[in-house]
Enzyme design. Sequence first.
Site, PDB file in Angstrom:
ATOM      1  CE  LYS A 208      -1.540   2.782   2.815  1.00 53.32           C
ATOM      2  NZ  LYS A 208      -1.354   3.951   1.907  1.00 53.32           N
ATOM      3  CD  GLU A 281      13.746   0.788   8.359  1.00 53.57           C
ATOM      4  OE1 GLU A 281      14.468   1.722   8.747  1.00 53.57           O
ATOM      5  OE2 GLU A 281      14.113  -0.399   8.375  1.00 53.57           O
ATOM      6  CB  CYS A 315      13.712   9.098   7.029  1.00 58.85           C
ATOM      7  SG  CYS A 315      14.661   8.008   5.976  1.00 58.85           S
ATOM      8  CD  GLU A 413      10.807  13.430  10.825  1.00 55.78           C
ATOM      9  OE1 GLU A 413       9.657  13.041  11.119  1.00 55.78           O
ATOM     10  OE2 GLU A 413      11.608  12.741  10.178  1.00 55.78           O
TER      11      GLU A 413
HETATM   12  P1  NAD Z   1       2.733   8.561   7.706  1.00 50.21           P
HETATM   13  O1  NAD Z   1       3.013   7.710   8.872  1.00 50.21           O
HETATM   14  O2  NAD Z   1       1.658   9.561   7.805  1.00 50.21           O
HETATM   15  O3  NAD Z   1       2.383   7.686   6.404  1.00 50.21           O
HETATM   16  C1  NAD Z   1       3.222   6.659   5.925  1.00 50.21           C
HETATM   17  C2  NAD Z   1       2.363   5.543   5.338  1.00 50.21           C
HETATM   18  O4  NAD Z   1       1.524   5.027   6.353  1.00 50.21           O
HETATM   19  C3  NAD Z   1       1.428   6.006   4.215  1.00 50.21           C
HETATM   20  O5  NAD Z   1       1.331   4.983   3.238  1.00 50.21           O
HETATM   21  C4  NAD Z   1       0.095   6.158   4.927  1.00 50.21           C
HETATM   22  O6  NAD Z   1      -1.013   5.987   4.075  1.00 50.21           O
HETATM   23  C5  NAD Z   1       0.164   5.031   5.930  1.00 50.21           C
HETATM   24  N1  NAD Z   1      -0.670   5.210   7.119  1.00 50.21           N
HETATM   25  C6  NAD Z   1      -1.084   6.370   7.695  1.00 50.21           C
HETATM   26  N2  NAD Z   1      -1.847   6.095   8.780  1.00 50.21           N
HETATM   27  C7  NAD Z   1      -1.903   4.742   8.894  1.00 50.21           C
HETATM   28  C8  NAD Z   1      -2.537   3.849   9.810  1.00 50.21           C
HETATM   29  N3  NAD Z   1      -3.243   4.295  10.845  1.00 50.21           N
HETATM   30  N4  NAD Z   1      -2.378   2.518   9.618  1.00 50.21           N
HETATM   31  C9  NAD Z   1      -1.643   2.060   8.588  1.00 50.21           C
HETATM   32  N5  NAD Z   1      -1.044   2.846   7.683  1.00 50.21           N
HETATM   33  C10 NAD Z   1      -1.157   4.180   7.840  1.00 50.21           C
HETATM   34  O7  NAD Z   1       4.121   9.232   7.342  1.00 50.21           O
HETATM   35  P2  NAD Z   1       4.368  10.430   6.336  1.00 50.21           P
HETATM   36  O8  NAD Z   1       4.194  11.695   7.099  1.00 50.21           O
HETATM   37  O9  NAD Z   1       3.624  10.249   5.098  1.00 50.21           O
HETATM   38  O10 NAD Z   1       5.912  10.186   6.016  1.00 50.21           O
HETATM   39  C11 NAD Z   1       6.896  10.955   6.575  1.00 50.21           C
HETATM   40  C12 NAD Z   1       7.500  10.281   7.785  1.00 50.21           C
HETATM   41  O11 NAD Z   1       8.128   9.078   7.382  1.00 50.21           O
HETATM   42  C13 NAD Z   1       8.591  11.097   8.422  1.00 50.21           C
HETATM   43  O12 NAD Z   1       8.482  11.057   9.816  1.00 50.21           O
HETATM   44  C14 NAD Z   1       9.864  10.409   7.981  1.00 50.21           C
HETATM   45  O13 NAD Z   1      10.950  10.621   8.829  1.00 50.21           O
HETATM   46  C15 NAD Z   1       9.429   8.983   7.913  1.00 50.21           C
HETATM   47  N6  NAD Z   1      10.281   8.201   7.013  1.00 50.21           N
HETATM   48  C16 NAD Z   1      11.153   7.317   7.564  1.00 50.21           C
HETATM   49  C17 NAD Z   1      12.014   6.584   6.747  1.00 50.21           C
HETATM   50  C18 NAD Z   1      13.021   5.621   7.339  1.00 50.21           C
HETATM   51  O14 NAD Z   1      13.614   4.845   6.596  1.00 50.21           O
HETATM   52  N7  NAD Z   1      13.255   5.628   8.631  1.00 50.21           N
HETATM   53  C19 NAD Z   1      11.953   6.749   5.374  1.00 50.21           C
HETATM   54  C20 NAD Z   1      11.054   7.656   4.846  1.00 50.21           C
HETATM   55  C21 NAD Z   1      10.208   8.372   5.687  1.00 50.21           C
END
Ligand code: NAD
Length: 544
Positions: A208, A281, A315, A413
């Site tokens: 997804k 992650e 990230c 962040e």
């Molecule tokens: P997010 O958690 O809002 O969304 C990430 C994914 O999770 C999306 O596909 C979203 O649809 C899904 N999602 C959202 N709510 C959910 C739920 N309740 N249950 C299941 N899935 C759900 O994150 P974002 O704001 O879109 O992404 C940015 C964040 O991701 C930042 O904090 C960044 O640091 C982190 N990030 C970490 C890495 C790493 O490798 N550590 C890499 C990229 C991004």
Amino acid sequence: MSASNPGHPEGVGGGPLVDGPHDPEHDPRASYVLEPEYVATLTERVTATSGTTVPLISPLDGAPLANIPQSSTDDVAEAYRRARIAQAAWAKTPMEQRAAVMLRLHDLLLERMPELLDIITLENGKARKHAYDEVAHTALTARYYARMSGKHLASERRHGVFPVFTRIDINHVPKGVVGIISPWNYPLTMALSDGLPALMAGNAVVAKPDAQTMLTALMGVKLMDEAGFPRDLWQVVAGPGRELGSPMIERSDYICFTGSTATGKLIAKQCAERLIGCSLELGGKNPLLVLRDADIEKAAEGAVRASFSNAGQLCVSAERIFVADQVYDRFVERFVARTKAMTLGATLDWEVDMGPLISGEQLATVTAHVDDAVAKGARVLAGGAARPELAPYFYEPTILEGVSPEMTCFGHETFGPVVSLYRFHDESDAIARANDGEYGLNAAIFSQDGARARAIARQIKCGTVNINEGFGATFGSVAAPMGGMRESGMGRRQGAEGIHRYTETQSVGTQRVLKMTPQLGLNAERHAKLQTLGLKVLNKLGRA
Ligand code: NAD
């Protein structure tokens, strides 16, 4: 800072994705950058029967790109049903055959680079050079696991309880169906690369991707189909994470999640309920240290890339820079000058150093963090403003000084092009401040003394530490495990760890000749004495 104009997408086989300008009065496709026929070749891979679609907007100019079909809970169930059938057959496919398909994917990713770069940039807004980084990372990952999975997953022999008489084989068997939930910031590599080792280990995947970057993820899946992976082995569902997350977790044998720490915690709880494993992650507030012996020009160049790659929506991006007193003024002068010289633009051209943020939501967060810091006394050394004339969600690369704990961007962040500068007097203080807070994803150290920098790295509570580089040395080295300590995550992607997470470790013990119970007429006491003698002998021989 200069700005450049939008370019033109290249498209399939080098041909245009855009069929010339349309007349908006007579052609409803006029406002769409991508041809609907082209989009349909991608969206047909979504398991979706709900009939509803959600529009996708390009952050380059706010224009609609495509309508994405949405999956219902029933569609999620159907995706898992198909994936399970495909997995049973795939698990029997020899490793060499899996590797051959994976290497074809590697080559296809490179051959179709222009089309991939167009889609990533149109959908995410990032500078083309940063789109290139993720295509290269995906190809590297495909090649690494094609070549190394056989070694990482080979069955191995270990000592049995009775030397010679007990044989132990350790096997790594696939978990089954892996659910992958990925974010929008690196939409190709985050959607694909975690799944490649899952496939090599004999699993199927239900993915997804984030709703804002579905086309990139689907383009990656299309290339997997072309490479020769069985179609049903990789399922794609589309929709809001808060709706599809639970139905996925209920049906998965393992979850690989990349995204925010808040969502990661929700996912961990649900996985715990089912006693399935997960890798998480998550976010970071990454420190970069400039030591007194650093090459200042290299450190300034590295700090620009570390802070502003993908407009800081990375990230492992640096959001806090700690600089030794002795070099502080020189470093700041070079860092600010280099930042102000960046080419900003919302275009498909290679010349751009930084593109727009992906959404109004991202722009609001970045603006709020900077405004809050300035209102509480922080100084803006570069940037500090939105640039709507470049793109709707554009925000300048921004350097702050004088950031203090009561400001939001001190410990939270930002996930945008905003970095704070801090001065330090002694290195133990810098290490303590770098370790401050709840996160522990990535750190960078600039120094001309590699050994000293590596000694400092061991004291930093981060899953990856890069020396004389912001993040690329570890992230690009796909043999190196990557992930977070503390609230930055659990588990590791890349390397042997990145594939072992998708397997169950199975021990097979074969007992030969000697039985576990007393034999040769010995009673229990004599049998115990004999065994005790054996234990002493094995200890004398130095055996584990
Ligand atoms: P997010 O958690 O809002 O969304 C990430 C994914 O999770 C999306 O596909 C979203 O649809 C899904 N999602 C959202 N709510 C959910 C739920 N309740 N249950 C299941 N899935 C759900 O994150 P974002 O704001 O879109 O992404 C940015 C964040 O991701 C930042 O904090 C960044 O640091 C982190 N990030 C970490 C890495 C790493 O490798 N550590 C890499 C990229 C991004």
